[in-house]
Motif scaffolding. Structure first.
Motif: not given
Lengths: 270, 134
Positions: A34-42, A214, A217
């Motif tokens: 798994v390289g750099p990737h976007p995710q939903i914040g904790d 925003e 999130a």
């Protein structure tokens, strides 16, 4: 060299097996690297279907609405052209941008108008905003998919993609959308001060309430709910135990123009 | 029929004038050179960006475009780099870990190259540029 039917079928079979095995093997390998990737914040708040319940019994006069409108418009750098120099009141009205505002009962609930109304309802200013419809007509009208409905029910805009055709404004039966006829940064309030947490818009773009996507999130409640002192609740309509569903279970509520079939996600306790 | 010399001189002048634009560009570039973006103190101290410097130079506009897609459409607003354990705020202009949160010197970092290359990105029509300290 001549190929017999038998040898051809053998090769074809082996090739088919090879293809069948390679994909899952490659996939398994790919998921382990798994390289750099976007995710939903904790901290992000999530819901199956975001909705809002407005307890209008907690509003007594237009004054109660003011801090809510101010909090929303400040957080999203909504331009205020009410003190535009050398402009007639009609011009000011044309340039008005609003995400949340007050509307009398007969304007907000057009198909619920009775001849005789209680005094409180008659004189109350109802907070109205984008209804984040389950069947949003604006999304159907938008030719560039700038307006779309997220899986969690928020009807959102990608301002980058808006071409300013205003089909969505014609489609929205609630007047929830405003068009920037002039550069919003020319508004006095934005010249003075801008909120660094949200961009402004540019001339030629439509805008509307984004249910504070925003802020959600970041784990914050929408600005209006925060400023409302408990009169506005935002939560998951898809969860029977959520704050909004509990409120709806214990109180009679109405929605705006339900006969149109847009299925608004904003409920009003009257 | 003895105009050979004149014709050659004329052609030389013609091509010289036609290619003067290229010559001017090459000479002036050799003199000044392409500008290097200046890093802010914070960016220097961090020492790393979302992707390596060369890739960032070539592809930052594509990365920004992909980020926009993720943030607006899927709600994914954090960019994780497992190798370093770092997360970035996938935003051009809002928050500490956004692009401008680190590169707070827009005029030296963004504008220098954009002006040189004569590109006019319309990011700043909407996105708020960080207030630069004089």
């Amino acid at each position: 060299m001549e190929k017999s039917r038998r040898s051809f079928l053998k090769i074809a079979g082996v090739a088919a097996l090879g293809v069948g095995f390679t994909k899952p093997t490659l996939n398994a390998y790919a998921s382990s690297v798994v390289g750099p990737h976007p995710q939903i914040g904790d901290k992000a708040l999530s819901a199956h279907h975001w909705g809002m319940v407005i307890d209008t019994r907690k509003f007594h006069s237009e004054k109660d609405l003011e801090p809510i409108v101010e909090a929303c418009h400040k957080a999203h750098n909504v331009p205020d052209f009410s003190d535009m120099p050398n402009a007639t009141s009609a011009e000011k009205k044309r340039h008005e941008i609003k995400w949340i505002w007050g509307e009398p009962y007969h304007n907000a609930f057009t198909d619920k108008e009775n001849h005789y109304q209680s005094h409180r309802i008659e004189h109350l200013s109802f907070p109205v905003l984008c209804n984040h419809c389950e069947e949003p007509p604006c999304v159907l009208a938008c030719p560039t998919k700038a307006t779309f409905r997220r899986d969690d029910g928020i009807v959102l805009m990608d301002f980058h993609r808006c071409i300013g055709c205003r089909f969505c404004m014609a489609a929205c039966p609630y007047g929830s959308r405003s068009f920037n006829f002039v550069d919003p940064r020319r508004a006095e309030n934005l010249k003075e001060e801008t909120c660094p947490d949200f961009p402004t818009r540019m001339k030629g773009v439509v805008e509307k309430c984004n249910l504070c996507a925003e802020r959600l999130a970041k784990g914050l409640q929408p600005a209006c709910a925060e400023a409302s002192k408990g009169a506005i609740a935002v939560g998951d309509l898809g969860d029977p135990h959520s704050n909004v569903r509990v409120l709806l279970e214990h109180n009679f509520s109405i929605r705006r123009k339900p006969s149109l079939g847009t299925e608004p996600s904003v409920y009003y306790i009257v | 029929m003895n105009d050979k010399k004149l014709i050659i001189i004329g052609l030389l002048i013609f091509f010289g004038v036609c290619s003067s634009v290229c010559w001017y560009n090459w000479l002036s570039a050799a003199e000044k050179g392409a500008p290097e973006p200046l890093l802010s103190e914070k960016a220097k101290a961090a020492g790393y960006c979302v992707v390596p410097k060369d890739k960032m130079k070539a592809e930052h506009m594509k990365i920004l475009d992909q980020w926009r897609e993720h943030v607006v459409r899927t709600g994914k607003r954090e960019y994780v780099i497992p190798e370093t354990g770092r997360t970035f705020n996938m935003s051009l202009s809002t928050g500490e870990d956004s692009c401008m949160g680190c590169h707070s010197n827009k005029s030296e970092f963004c504008d220098r190259c954009h002006d040189y290359a004569s590109v006019k990105p319309y990011c700043w029509d909407c996105h708020l540029e960080p207030k630069e300290k004089e």
